[in-house]
Design a protein around this motif. Structure first.
Motif, PDB file in Angstrom:
ATOM      1  N   UNK A 179      29.662  35.126  43.417  1.00  0.00           N
ATOM      2  CA  UNK A 179      28.964  33.959  42.811  1.00  0.00           C
ATOM      3  C   UNK A 179      27.641  34.293  42.709  1.00  0.00           C
ATOM      4  N   UNK A 180      27.121  35.017  43.478  1.00  0.00           N
ATOM      5  CA  UNK A 180      25.746  35.319  43.149  1.00  0.00           C
ATOM      6  C   UNK A 180      25.288  36.147  42.135  1.00  0.00           C
ATOM      7  N   UNK A 181      26.193  37.177  41.676  1.00  0.00           N
ATOM      8  CA  UNK A 181      26.350  38.315  41.008  1.00  0.00           C
ATOM      9  C   UNK A 181      26.524  37.365  39.506  1.00  0.00           C
ATOM     10  N   UNK A 182      27.202  36.400  39.584  1.00  0.00           N
ATOM     11  CA  UNK A 182      27.380  35.618  38.118  1.00  0.00           C
ATOM     12  C   UNK A 182      26.190  34.933  38.014  1.00  0.00           C
ATOM     13  N   UNK A 183      25.683  34.142  38.856  1.00  0.00           N
ATOM     14  CA  UNK A 183      24.579  33.360  38.678  1.00  0.00           C
ATOM     15  C   UNK A 183      23.300  34.037  38.311  1.00  0.00           C
TER      16      UNK A 183
ATOM     17  N   UNK B  12      29.399  41.347  35.444  1.00  0.00           N
ATOM     18  CA  UNK B  12      30.263  42.251  34.568  1.00  0.00           C
ATOM     19  C   UNK B  12      30.004  43.729  34.891  1.00  0.00           C
ATOM     20  N   UNK B  13      28.798  44.193  34.865  1.00  0.00           N
ATOM     21  CA  UNK B  13      28.531  45.318  35.345  1.00  0.00           C
ATOM     22  C   UNK B  13      28.829  45.928  36.548  1.00  0.00           C
TER      23      UNK B  13
ATOM     24  N   UNK C 206      36.304  35.139  49.668  1.00  0.00           N
ATOM     25  CA  UNK C 206      35.419  35.182  48.340  1.00  0.00           C
ATOM     26  C   UNK C 206      35.184  36.609  47.909  1.00  0.00           C
ATOM     27  N   UNK C 207      35.439  36.954  46.726  1.00  0.00           N
ATOM     28  CA  UNK C 207      35.260  38.476  46.252  1.00  0.00           C
ATOM     29  C   UNK C 207      33.726  38.850  46.179  1.00  0.00           C
ATOM     30  N   UNK C 208      33.727  40.156  46.281  1.00  0.00           N
ATOM     31  CA  UNK C 208      32.331  40.726  46.066  1.00  0.00           C
ATOM     32  C   UNK C 208      32.528  42.128  45.344  1.00  0.00           C
TER      33      UNK C 208
END
Length: 378
Positions: A10-14, A19-20, A1-3
């Motif tokens: 997935x946590x960033x998107x949630x 995007x930042x 999974x990407x980070x």
């Protein structure tokens, strides 16, 4: 999974922050792509520039609003060293409000406009103000949006040249990150022999930034209410943008401030308290570095700030003794990461830190007043 920035995608998107983080980390690829764009346009661009810059007493004015204005602040000192023509940085917000203070009707002027969207009211108006006020003028537009008003205008007039940045620099996030640094890379590449230096600092960022994340996160999570960025010459322009990035991404909860190392003693130093973090962008210029070291020693001896931190280039870039306008790209990425981590710690949705709309991705609510005869006293 990407980070990104050592946080799961997935946590960033949630948390509306993907995007930042992504746009901060994509910058080395953007810089290489920008160099390729400038190279592809070189023959046509040089031919276009000759007719403007060869005019007697010509000048270049770099302009933009907000972050875009700070591109000019960061590059103007370096380009004044490289070119036999006067270069100035004047924000579009100043050009529009007070044109008579910055423009001379009889001085041939190349206006270099930086813009992410190309739709900010002042950016569009600044072009018209110069057209109406300066007898001989031309416009180089460095923008990220093919649908923006500035780029669209260029297609209609041979007095305009528009250079579009890589498609990924049209940031999806609120704050400008890859758009800022890519427009800066474009400007130094257009007006100087900068490719090797840009590629060197690009490699330095790629090789070293992952190992820097823990240190930058620790700085961001200090219990501060104010962060001061210090830098001399070109690095002051980067410090200015870094202060704004913190203010924007923290939604105003942490105040960003900037100054030069020598200027900081002249009053601004009084703002330092035990909740102030100070970050110095260290110069690699042998002479300038002396003033950096003096202030660092003084601030650490004062023992007032929560921390006094000096950023320095990785060894491989240091050995190249790059000009600070290139060093600043590394520092800028570090500052963007600090701002991201502080916003993340505060629970802010980083991609849209002001969801209530008082501050917008493209400035709104600006009334542009037409210039009438008698409004400007020559």
């Amino acid at each position: 999974m990407s980070s990104y920035l050592a946080i799961d995608e997935t946590l960033l998107e949630a948390k509306n922050s993907l995007w930042t983080a992504k746009e901060i980390m994509q910058q080395p690829d953007c810089w290489r792509a920008t160099l390729s764009i400038v190279k592809a346009a070189r023959v046509q661009l040089d031919s276009w520039l000759v007719g403007i810059l060869d005019k007697q007493n010509a000048q270049i004015i770099f302009t933009g609003a907000g972050t875009s204005a700070y591109v000019g602040e960061a590059v103007v000192g370096y380009l004044n060293q490289q070119l036999d023509i006067t270069c100035r940085s004047v924000s579009s917000t100043e050009l529009v409000a007070c044109p008579e203070q910055y423009l001379q009707p009889n001085k041939p002027t190349l206006l270099v406009s930086f813009a992410r969207s190309g739709n900010s009211p002042e950016s569009v108006a600044a072009v018209e103000v110069v057209n109406n006020y300066v007898k001989e003028c031309a416009h180089l537009l460095i923008t990220c949006n093919p649908d923006g008003a500035l780029h669209q205008q260029a297609a209609q007039d041979e007095n305009y040249f528009s250079l579009l940045m890589p498609v990924q620099t049209l940031d999806h996030s609120f704050a400008m990150t890859s758009s800022f640094t890519s427009m800066l890379v474009a400007s130094v590449a257009i007006f100087s022999d900068a490719d090797n230096a840009v590629l060197t600092i690009t490699e330095a960022v790629e090789k070293n930034i992952a190992g820097k994340l823990a240190e930058l996160k620790a700085l961001a999570e200090l219990p501060m209410h104010r962060l001061v960025y210090l830098g001399a010459g070109s690095l002051k322009g980067y410090a200015q943008e870094s202060a704004l990035k913190l203010l924007e991404l923290s939604a105003g909860q942490v105040m960003g401030y900037f100054e030069s190392p020598l200027g900081f003693r002249h009053g601004p130093k009084s703002l330092v308290d035990d909740k102030t973090l100070i970050v110095l962008f260290g110069s690699t210029n042998t002479y300038t570095k002396q003033y950096d070291i003096d202030l660092l020693n003084e601030l650490r001896s004062d023992n007032q700030a929560i921390d006094v931190h000096s950023l320095a280039l990785p060894d491989n870039a240091m050995r190249q003794q790059l000009d600070d306008v290139f060093n600043g790209l590394y520092y800028m990425v570090c500052a963007q990461i600090i701002s991201f981590y502080k916003a993340w710690q505060l629970g802010i949705t980083v991609d849209n830190p002001c969801p209530t709309g008082e501050v917008n991705r493209v400035v709104q609510g600006v009334t542009i007043y037409p210039l009438k005869q008698g409004d400007i006293n020559d």
